[in-house]
Design an enzyme around this catalytic site. Structure first.
Site, PDB file in Angstrom:
ATOM      1  CD1 TRP A   8       5.211 -32.431   4.039  1.00  0.00           C
ATOM      2  CD2 TRP A   8       6.924 -31.616   5.227  1.00  0.00           C
ATOM      3  NE1 TRP A   8       4.691 -31.550   4.949  1.00  0.00           N
ATOM      4  CE2 TRP A   8       5.717 -31.025   5.692  1.00  0.00           C
ATOM      5  CE3 TRP A   8       8.118 -31.251   5.833  1.00  0.00           C
ATOM      6  CZ2 TRP A   8       5.691 -30.091   6.738  1.00  0.00           C
ATOM      7  CZ3 TRP A   8       8.085 -30.316   6.864  1.00  0.00           C
ATOM      8  CH2 TRP A   8       6.887 -29.752   7.303  1.00  0.00           C
ATOM      9  CG  ASP A   9       2.450 -35.723   5.045  1.00  0.00           C
ATOM     10  OD1 ASP A   9       1.581 -35.318   5.814  1.00  0.00           O
ATOM     11  OD2 ASP A   9       2.633 -35.244   3.910  1.00  0.00           O
ATOM     12  CD  GLU A  45       1.421 -27.078   2.218  1.00  0.00           C
ATOM     13  OE1 GLU A  45       1.786 -27.896   1.382  1.00  0.00           O
ATOM     14  OE2 GLU A  45       0.425 -27.261   2.951  1.00  0.00           O
ATOM     15  CE  LYS A  66      -2.364 -26.451   4.965  1.00  0.00           C
ATOM     16  NZ  LYS A  66      -2.176 -27.117   3.659  1.00  0.00           N
ATOM     17  CD  GLN A  67       2.022 -27.427   7.448  1.00  0.00           C
ATOM     18  OE1 GLN A  67       1.785 -28.435   8.079  1.00  0.00           O
ATOM     19  NE2 GLN A  67       2.152 -27.437   6.126  1.00  0.00           N
TER      20      GLN A  67
END
Length: 816
Positions: A355-356, A493, A617-618
């Site tokens: 998805w980056d 994640e 995580k983010q």
């Protein structure tokens, strides 16, 4: 030196990182910045990668047969070394290093290595190397090496080779898997000075041919050295010999041409490669064309900053642009490649597409939108595979895989290795259905910036509507009358399921807020996408993909009733049940472990599970504030029937920042972005972390496996879209600038709706100038005021200076 990344010491323990950061590429292939005298030996790792060249191998893991598709490391064409009077071949690690300087010069795309070496006999040799991967001719690369005999004279031998014995060995945690992807197909010579090596990938059966021409010069004149060629099936070299007097210099020029059986406009790859390298001009001529191509790129992609010294930010921003353009450029157009999370710089994530692109394409939209168009067509060509995946999972429409490679099937591994525990554990990350939302969002944003109706008619609308069909099929009606989405993973994640569920039984979590909001938006915007089409095109597309006007109305109705979980105190819940998880001992773990970025691995090694805790995580919920303005969020939540209080923004930011480990390099950028107006000092600190993610290798050794392209692109985009407040909505170019402390002026060039624009920003004013051309007038908006900008015209905006004490609830995207 804002145009150069410089290393003035040789540090073997950092060499892998330096190789990744000094990678050279042109959007077609990339070559790691490895020393040409070294092989894969634990310190050095030469790597050459053609974008999108994959191969599958099957490995036995934990008693199971597991198939993985990998980006293939091609033969090492860099091999180049020397020796004196039959002594040992020069090798950096075996000689005394008197002087050392390695410089990646980004303005012209040249890697310089200047070294003085002393051998065991006391002989000192100066090694001055230049290296390029041509941006002007995507099939060529070259090395120019000057060797000076400082205090000796004698017989100098030059060893130039192509090594086909390579394997995929860059990532330590993959080393128990099958690593050999190449089958040698033979070697050959053309004339006196051209050698070539042909290999074939074992499963995908792509032929790759590298042809090399090695020549010697003295004072610009060609030499005719003695040559000896040695060849095996998987290796070919030429050894060249000449006498060199003390103080004399010889120049070695090694030019390489790379073609594969998938290359365009060729008869056969060996013929193409040998003809290209034989016809190639000398290094300085190749460099001139290459530098001119980079000058053209920098004309569109560079930004000028008037900054007080702030940790080399300008150099790092240029480095990030440089690596983005080496991964995807005009040379990538129509090459049928996606944009990989780790570039073509190493083997992490196997070169897969995630998805980056959500963090990369928005930047490209405003600079070279044709590249975005090509990258979106990579997705379109795999629409059939996405339909098949949706059907296999029991849904309708198109479901794009979390990891994509050659043909669009789901490439996510079934199990993955936790390096901290040494255990192979189930991998459920394929449940990150939000990759579908990222693709749809990218299609819409591309159209907003470009107005490219032809793309939407031929490619974009079909993808978008098939993705909308998927979201309409995955929702389930709840007892409260709303619709939910179950058994997914969000961007976080870490959380792969609910507490107490064994890993082999995990089925994700329910109602991830980010996923649900994105699904609602896509279902609602499906009508806007359909409205782009002419009535005839609309009828034809609907018939082809099996939807009706009633479906569009039904999707809109669903979009207004999708469930979004909240805490009682106004916090958007990351997912349903998040508020019931345990609070985590952040301070205690930081004291015990120091670096807790990969908290999941630390907990796994302790026999604990991040599913039990409020840990991320983010950015997850905060992705909403990253992607949308406050005005857009108000509309989204009001349409959902929840309303939107602007005070939610800082409240949610504070809540989730305190519970995030920043285990992804993307996390620092997102958090910096959403804090850019409400907490500028903290935002700048987070941005510095993002700028250092690869230069400083802040994740403890991951950069050697490939750069983090999403974080690189989004740091530059933060200056472009976030600090300028650049946004296109309804065909209007909106700006709302805010410069951080230490940045007094910013100038960028962007493209929007056929206009080529120069944006010059100071603390007091902003000038937007359009180049002369045939573009129709463009409306520019600033805080409710609108001006028409014609081609060749200029708009001057006097900026309102916000009261710093009342900057208000804001993210950089949450102010309209």
């Amino acid at each position: 030196m804002t145009w150069s990344l410089v290393y003035d010491r040789y540090l073997p323990e950092r060499e892998g990182t330096h190789e990744a950061l000094c990678t050279l590429g042109n959007g077609y292939f990339c070559v790691r910045g490895a020393a040409p005298d070294c092989a894969d030996d634990g310190t050095h790792y030469p790597g050459t990668y053609v974008g999108g060249l994959y191969n599958r191998r099957t490995s036995t893991v934990a008693g199971r047969e597991i198939e993985n598709e990998d980006l293939v490391n091609l033969p090492n064409w860099l091999v180049l070394t020397a020796r004196i009077d039959g002594g040992p071949w020069f090798r950096l690690d075996d000689m005394e290093i008197l002087d050392y300087r390695q410089e990646l010069e980004m303005k012209t795309g040249v890697l310089h290595r200047r070294i003085r070496l002393r051998d065991g006999e006391g002989r000192v040799t100066a090694w001055r190397e230049r290296r390029i991967v041509s941006m002007a001719d995507k099939h060529l690369a070259a090395i120019a090496l000057e060797l000076e005999a400082e205090n000796w004279s004698g017989r100098l031998e030059i060893h130039s080779a192509i090594d086909g014995r390579v394997i995929n060995n860059n990532v330590a945690r993959y080393r128990s898997l099958e690593q050999r992807h190449l089958v040698p197909q033979g070697t050959g010579t053309i004339g006196d000075d051209v050698i070539f090596l042909r290999t074939r990938t074992s499963q995908s059966r792509v032929d790759a041919v590298q042809a090399v021409r090695t020549r010697l010069y003295r004072n610009g004149d060609p030499l005719a050295p003695a040559r000896e060629t040695t060849a095996r099936e998987d290796w070919i070299n030429q050894d060249l010999a000449l006498d060199l007097a003390e103080g004399a210099t010889v120049t070695v020029e090694k030019v390489m041409a790379l073609y594969t059986s998938t290359s365009f406009a060729i008869s056969e790859p060996a013929l193409a490669a040998t003809e290209a390298v034989a016809a190639a001009r000398r290094f300085d001529s190749l460099l001139a064309d290459h530098a001119a191509a980079w000058a053209e790129l920098w004309g569109d992609f560079d930004m000028t900053l008037a900054m007080r010294p702030l940790g080399g930010a300008e150099m790092k921003l240029r480095l990030h642009v440089f690596h983005l353009l080496q991964t995807v450029s005009e040379n990538s157009i129509d090459a049928d490649i996606g944009v990989p999370a780790r570039g073509w710089h190493g083997e992490a994530y196997r070169g897969h597409i995630f998805w980056d692109e959500l963090f990369i394409l928005p930047f490209l939209n405003f600079r070279r939108p044709l590249i975005t168009r090509s990258l979106l067509k990579y997705r379109y060509r795999r629409l059939g595979a996405a339909r098949r995946l949706a059907e296999a999972e029991g849904f309708r429409g198109a479901l794009y895989p979390w990891q994509s490679g050659s043909d669009g099937r789901e490439e996510t591994q079934v199990v993955h290795l936790n390096p901290a525990s040494g255990e192979w554990i189930p991998d459920n990350s394929h449940r990150q259905r939000h990759v579908n939302a990222a693709i749809a969002h990218n299609i819409w944003r591309y159209f907003e910036v470009t107005g490219d109706g032809e793309f939407m008619r031929n490619f974009g609308a079909e993808m978008y509507l098939e993705i909308a069909k998927f979201w309409a099929s995955i929702v389930e009606e709840r007892p409260d009358g709303r619709y939910g989405i179950r058994e997914v993973m969000g961007p976080d994640e870490f959380t792969t399921g609910y507490p107490g569920v064994p890993p082999e039984e995990e089925r994700g979590i329910d109602n991830n807020a980010y996923t649900n909001v994105m699904a609602s938006l896509i279902l609602h915007q499906a009508e806007d996408v359909a409205d782009i089409l002419t009535p005839r095109c609309r009828r034809a597309l609907f018939a082809r993909i099996g939807i009706t006007e009633d479906d569009i109305e039904r999707w809109d109705a669903i979009s207004r009733r999708i469930f979004v979980p909240f805490h009682d105190d106004g916090i958007i819940s990351q997912f349903e049940g998040f508020e019931k998880l345990e609070e985590f001992d952040w301070q205690g773990y930081r004291e015990r472990h120091g670096d807790i970025h990969r908290l999941d691995r630390i907990l796994g090694a302790e026999g604990r599970n991040p599913n039990d805790f409020k840990v991320s995580k983010q950015a997850d919920v905060l992705m909403l504030f990253f992607l949308f303005t406050r005005e857009e969020l108000e509309q989204i939540f009001e349409r959902l029937g929840y309303g939107f209080d602007p005070s939610w923004i800082p409240k949610n930011i504070d809540y989730y920042i305190a519970r995030t480990s920043h285990g992804s390099t993307l996390s620092h950028v997102v958090h910096s972005w959403v804090l850019a107006r409400s907490d500028r000092p903290m935002a700048w600190d987070l941005l510095q972390n993002a700028l250092d993610a690869d230069v400083g290798d802040i994740q403890g050794g991951t950069t050697r496996e490939g750069i983090h392209l999403g974080a690189m692109a989004s740091t530059v985009d933060l200056f472009q879209r976030c600090l300028i407040g650049l946004e296109v909505r309804g065909g209007i170019l909106h700006v709302n600038p805010v410069l951080p402390e230490g940045v007094d002026a910013l100038t960028v060039r962007v493209r929007c709706r056929s206009h080529s624009l120069s944006l010059a920003l100071t603390r007091d004013a902003m000038d937007i100038t359009s180049e002369p051309g045939a573009a129709p007038p463009l409306t520019v908006g600033y805080r409710g005021h609108f001006r028409e900008l014609g081609a060749g015209g200029k708009v001057h905006i006097r900026l309102v200076k916000p009261n710093s004490a009342a900057a208000g609830p804001a993210t950089a995207r949450a102010v309209s």
